[in-house]
Every structure is written in C-alpha cells, then in structure tokens.
Design an enzyme around this catalytic site. Structure first.
Site, PDB file in Angstrom:
ATOM      1  N   GLU A  43       0.828  -1.206   0.000  1.00 22.40           N
ATOM      2  CA  GLU A  43       0.000   0.000   0.000  1.00 22.40           C
ATOM      3  C   GLU A  43       0.870   1.268   0.000  1.00 22.40           C
ATOM      4  O   GLU A  43       1.825   1.393   0.772  1.00 22.40           O
ATOM      5  CB  GLU A  43      -0.884  -0.031   1.250  1.00 22.40           C
ATOM      6  CG  GLU A  43      -1.784   1.165   1.445  1.00 22.40           C
ATOM      7  CD  GLU A  43      -2.634   1.033   2.706  1.00 22.40           C
ATOM      8  OE1 GLU A  43      -3.516   1.874   2.897  1.00 22.40           O
ATOM      9  OE2 GLU A  43      -2.403   0.079   3.495  1.00 22.40           O
ATOM     10  N   LYS A 111      -9.238   2.869  -2.400  1.00 19.70           N
ATOM     11  CA  LYS A 111      -9.528   2.208  -1.131  1.00 19.70           C
ATOM     12  C   LYS A 111     -10.887   2.660  -0.588  1.00 19.70           C
ATOM     13  O   LYS A 111     -11.177   3.856  -0.515  1.00 19.70           O
ATOM     14  CB  LYS A 111      -8.417   2.521  -0.124  1.00 19.70           C
ATOM     15  CG  LYS A 111      -8.499   1.782   1.208  1.00 19.70           C
ATOM     16  CD  LYS A 111      -7.267   2.114   2.052  1.00 19.70           C
ATOM     17  CE  LYS A 111      -7.241   1.370   3.374  1.00 19.70           C
ATOM     18  NZ  LYS A 111      -6.014   1.701   4.145  1.00 19.70           N
ATOM     19  N   CYS A 147      -5.557  -3.101   1.903  1.00 20.00           N
ATOM     20  CA  CYS A 147      -5.473  -3.235   3.361  1.00 20.00           C
ATOM     21  C   CYS A 147      -6.816  -3.410   4.060  1.00 20.00           C
ATOM     22  O   CYS A 147      -7.394  -4.487   4.041  1.00 20.00           O
ATOM     23  CB  CYS A 147      -4.704  -2.042   3.937  1.00 20.00           C
ATOM     24  SG  CYS A 147      -3.979  -2.378   5.568  1.00 20.00           S
ATOM     25  N   LEU A 322      24.817   3.917  30.193  1.00 17.42           N
ATOM     26  CA  LEU A 322      24.836   2.552  30.732  1.00 17.42           C
ATOM     27  C   LEU A 322      24.891   2.603  32.253  1.00 17.42           C
ATOM     28  O   LEU A 322      25.855   3.106  32.826  1.00 17.42           O
ATOM     29  CB  LEU A 322      26.041   1.784  30.191  1.00 17.42           C
ATOM     30  CG  LEU A 322      26.105   1.585  28.672  1.00 17.42           C
ATOM     31  CD1 LEU A 322      27.347   0.785  28.302  1.00 17.42           C
ATOM     32  CD2 LEU A 322      24.852   0.880  28.160  1.00 17.42           C
ATOM     33  N   GLY A 325      21.987  -1.571  34.719  1.00 19.27           N
ATOM     34  CA  GLY A 325      20.656  -2.139  34.906  1.00 19.27           C
ATOM     35  C   GLY A 325      20.171  -2.852  33.653  1.00 19.27           C
ATOM     36  O   GLY A 325      20.815  -2.831  32.601  1.00 19.27           O
TER      37      GLY A 325
END
Length: 574
Positions: A43, A111, A147, A322, A325
């Site tokens: 689409e 459509k 769709c 970082l 965890g």
C-alpha cells in the site's frame, strides 16, 4: 490453470521517490524475468506510508503522479501487470492501487474502508472509493483491494467474490503489534475458506517513526491453508504459482455461496487484460510458515524500528547511558544488532550512590558487546549544583529534587556528547516506568528515540534472556538479571519501594491502558488499593509522556498518537 504472482515485500522510505522508484524498477525486472502475470507492491509504496500531512501538500501529490507516469513508461514492452500503491488525485486525494501494463495506465482502485483508529487517520487525508474493481485477466476474474478493505465482513472483498472473483490480491501497510501476525494469518485463512478463494496479501516491511511494519506477506489457498509466508521483519521478493482451478472445485463441493444474495452490489469496474506468456521456467517454492516466540518477535520489531529510524533520518551512531541495569543493557544489545558495535557508544555516569557491581556490570556488558565506552563521574558536578542552590534551598529537606538532579546531570552529559559528535541519544525507559511516571523529565527521559518505550518491564527481562540464548553466550551479565531493579539515586533504593512488583504492575497496566478497563473491573482480579494507586500514577503522568521521545509501537495500544488522553481533565477513577 495457475496465476503467477510476484510479491514485493520491501521497505519504502517515505518521500524518497527516487529511492522507492529504484526498488520498484528492480522488482518489476525480477517479475518480468520470472514471467509473472502480476507483480504486487504494498500500500502506497511509491510515496511511503503513512504520509500523514504531506498529503495536504499539492507539491507532494504532483510529485507522486509524476513518478507513477515514470513507472508507466518503464513498463513498456513488459508482459507483467503491475499493481502499485500511490495517491490518486481527482476532486480529492485517494489511497489507490494503479493497474499498469505494457506502457499503459489501465485503471485504478480507490480504497473503500479508511481506518481512523489506533495510529490511523485516513479520514483526515483521503476520500473513500465507491467502485469495485475486478481485473478480467485471460477470462480469469481477479479482485484487487487495499489493506482495510479485506478486514470488513461486508466490503469490497465480499462483493468481488460474489461477482465471480477467483483470486484476491490485497496491497497492505499493516502495522505491527504483538499478536497481529497470528491474527492476520488466522483471519485471512478463514476468509479464503469461507469464500473458496485464494488470497495474495502483500504487506509493507520497515519502520516509520514509531510504527513498524512486519511484512509477513502471505498466500492462502481456497481451502484456507497457508501456501506461503514471507519472512517477518525482512525484505523479500518471491514469485509463486497460485492454482485457480481449485477455486471452482471447492465451490462445486461446498455450495454455500450460491445462497448469498448478490443484489445491491456497488458499481463494478471491469478491466480486461489479454496477456499471453509462454513460460519456459518453473517456479519451485517450498511452503513457509514462520512461528516466532513472543520475545524474539518483539526484539526483531524494535530492532527494525530503531535501525530504520536512525538510517532514514541520516544518523550514523547512537550514545547510551549505561547504568548496569536491565533496561540500558537491553537497549545497548538492540542497538548493536540494529547498527553494529562500531556505531554504539556507552557512557557510564556513576554517582556516590552507584554500587560497585553496577559499574562492573555496565563495563562487562560494553566489553561483551564490543562497544566503546567512557566513565564520567557525576559526584563533583552534583555537589556543584547543590552548592549553587543552597541559598534558595535553605530550610528545606532533601527529597526527590536531589534524586532528579542526578538524572538531569546525566541527561545533560548525554546531550552534550550528542551535540558534539552528532550521535543520537537513545532513551532507555520501558513502558512500565513511562506509564507510572517512574522517570525524570529532562533526565533519563532525554533522547531522540526510545526503542523499548512500549515494552513492559517483565518483557524486558524475557527479551534479555532470549537474547543471551540467541547469541549462545552471556552478553548481558547474569548479575543484571538477579539484582533488584534500582535507579540508585539514594542509598539502598529499589524500584519496589515505590512501585508494586512488576509482575503485578504490568498486568494492571495492560488492563488499564490497552483494554481501557475501569478501576472497579480491574479490582475484581487485583487488590483495589493497588489498582487505584497504579491508575493514579498513570493519569497524573500524562504530562510527562506528552513531552517524551517517540519509540517503537509493539503493543495494541502504545503511548503517543495511539492513545490520546487529555492532560487537563477532572475525570478520575481513583
């Protein structure tokens, strides 16, 4: 009798007409080489989907028409019939499928059913079609639709089949959420069985902002079986021979359709195509049907969404804070899978409250992933802030303000690195935290993209466990799995000091956010005071989410344009 169809499950880049056209030409050439009767694209593949307010720009619409004409010219002397999604412009804009063959624009399908729910806003942009289009190809009737048209009980598909259609070709851009792939296969199989008609379902693949299209294009037989399924979350071009005679045989043996009234059929547009292709090649394709575990499927979705967001927006590298965890560990792993280890930079920013094992866990993760990392301590920066604020903060006690200050220092450091080197910051918050406001505005919420924004904390752990198993070794350190989750903004802090256990919290959140159940309804299963507390957190933190970064949608109802709650509202259930 067989119809040979080439399914083009490719990744369109919204607004990249030249790039999309190059892919279109290549796919047409493959279909022509394979002596296909039809080649079908997803689409709005020419423009990319969803184009949103670009549809309101006449320059965009004209460009789209200009490139459809280029495809018409390219098709000259080619046998394959081309079905390509584009925006047709008449008195209004239409979500359309062009029918092109041998240098001629033979017709189009508009459509009918324009979705206006979840992430869709098609009523804002398009006018509905009112014609049923059937291609009469060498006396074989083929219905084409787009769709949503295939999902309605009474719609174009229904009328096409009643008018003798022997094959349905559907061009789609169907967004992913977990469970959608299973639902789609089951639904299309049922449709094929009920209507005794094979269905070719061509779906888009790729990421577009927060939406991911998973591909998973399928072909079903008239008996309702899956004949072929394309690879999920990957590009694929495949050519298949689809038997048509089985359609008649099934109708004769199961005559239910004869008793359905064929009156009140909308306008029918018959496009006749005579096309003789003397085939010298045989197509041998093995039946494929993909079944992915939940953790793997979601991991692939967020990886694809991240990769396309970074690449399509012209970025090259990302930077991640970082902490040692689980959330930042998983995001780092996703980033490496999406972009490669050389394009991921880790920044460790320990404070006076950071545990030694968290620092070691973060270092071990970075080394296991093979990414470069730096350690930038924030303790002195923090005390500089506190010292400058001591006059205005005099006669006050330490509280969450000082905790959030640490998070905002870290956010500032990450944004400074982003500004200096052009890396995009990846936010590492999960859906459980974002839902309850367990995050700091302008702190750990900073970033340009949030890969696990729509992933609950319990799923984060499951995905991490799957990832280590997938890699065949311990990438995310074992200690990250076993230690209690903590923001480490005060001594001995744990998430569960403030939040219910994640196993309970996530189930309440799913019912409240995705199913829109009331506090009373949810309290039939969980402690009422806990449910009220969670609902209060969700409602009160809408203002935070409205300022948060976008991230990949993987649930039925994600935060953002998928769930539009007012910030200012007196209605409360708690």
């Amino acid at each position: 009798m067989k119809i040979r169809v080439t399914i083009v499950q490719l990744n369109a880049h919204l607004g990249d007409f030249d790039g999309n056209l190059k892919k279109i030409y290549n796919a047409i050439d493959i279909a022509e080489k394979n002596q296909s009767d039809f080649v079908v694209f997803p689409e709005l593949f020419l423009t990319g989907y969803p184009p949103e307010d670009l549809v309101l720009r006449t320059s965009f619409l004209k460009k789209n028409i200009e490139y459809i004409n280029k495809i018409v010219s390219y098709s000259k002397d080619k046998k394959t019939v081309i079905l390509i999604g584009y925006i047709d412009v008449e008195d209004d804009a239409f979500n359309s499928l062009a029918i092109i063959h041998n240098g001629k624009f033979l017709g189009k399908y508009h459509k009918h059913l324009l979705p206006n729910y979840s992430v869709f806003d098609e009523h804002r942009y398009f006018k509905s079609g009112n014609e049923i289009t059937i291609i009469e190809y060498n006396n074989i009737k083929i219905g084409i639709n787009i769709c949503e048209d295939i999902w309605s009980p009474i719609g174009p598909l229904h009328y096409q089949v009643l008018n003798g259609t022997q094959l349905i070709i559907n061009s789609s851009a169907s967004p992913y959420f977990y469970g959608k792939r299973k639902l789609r296969k089951k639904y299309l199989s049922t449709k094929s069985y009920d209507y005794h008609c094979p269905i070719v379902y061509c779906n888009l693949v790729g990421g577009q902002d927060e939406v991911v299209f998973d591909g998973g294009s399928i072909v079903t037989t008239s008996e309702g079986n899956i004949m072929y399924e394309c690879k999920p979350f990957e590009e694929e071009i495949v050519t298949l021979d689809i038997p048509i005679e089985e359609n008649l045989r099934t109708n004769l043996q199961d005559p239910r359709r004869r008793h359905i009234s064929s009156t009140k059929i909308p306008n029918i547009n018959i496009i006749k195509i005579s096309n003789k292709i003397e085939r010298k090649t045989k197509i041998n394709v093995s039946t494929k049907n993909f079944s992915l575990k939940r953790e793997e499927e979601i991991f692939k979705a967020v990886t694809l969404g991240l990769r396309d967001y970074i690449i399509k927006n012209g970025f090259k590298k990302v930077v991640i804070g970082l902490s040692g965890g689980m959330d930042s560990s998983l995001v780092a792993a996703i980033a490496v899978e999406a972009l490669g280890k050389d394009n991921v930079l880790g920044i460790l920013m320990p404070s006076m409250y950071s545990s030694s094992h968290s620092i070691e866990d973060a270092k071990n993760l970075a080394e296991n992933l093979g990414i470069k990392y730096y350690i930038i301590k924030i303790e002195n920066i923090y005390y500089s802030f506190v010292n400058e604020l001591k006059e205005i903060f005099s006669n006050t006690k330490e509280d969450i303000t000082e905790e959030n200050l640490q998070a905002r220092i870290r956010g500032t450091i990450l944004m400074a690195i982003s500004n200096k080197f052009g890396h995009i910051v990846l936010a590492t918050g999960n859906k459980s935290e974002i839902a309850t406001g367990y995050s700091t505005l302008y702190g750990d919420m900073v970033g340009g993209f949030s890969p696990i924004k729509d992933v609950y904390k319990t799923d984060v752990y499951k995905m991490a466990k799957w990832y280590n198993k997938f890699k065949g070794k311990e990438i995310i350190p074992q200690n990250v799995f076993v230690k209690p989750p903590s923001a480490e903004l005060r001594p001995n802090q744990k998430d569960q000091d403030t939040l219910p256990p994640y196993e309970i919290l996530d189930e309440i959140l799913k019912l409240y956010i995705e199913k829109e159940l009331s506090v009373e309804e949810i309290s039939e299963k969980f402690d009422k005071e806990t449910v009220k507390y969670v609902a209060k957190l969700v409602d009160k933190n809408e203002y935070k989410r409205r300022q948060g970064v976008i991230g990949v949608k993987v649930s039925e109802r994600s935060f953002g344009k998928d769930r539009r709650m007012p910030i200012t509202s007196k209605y409360k259930e708690w």
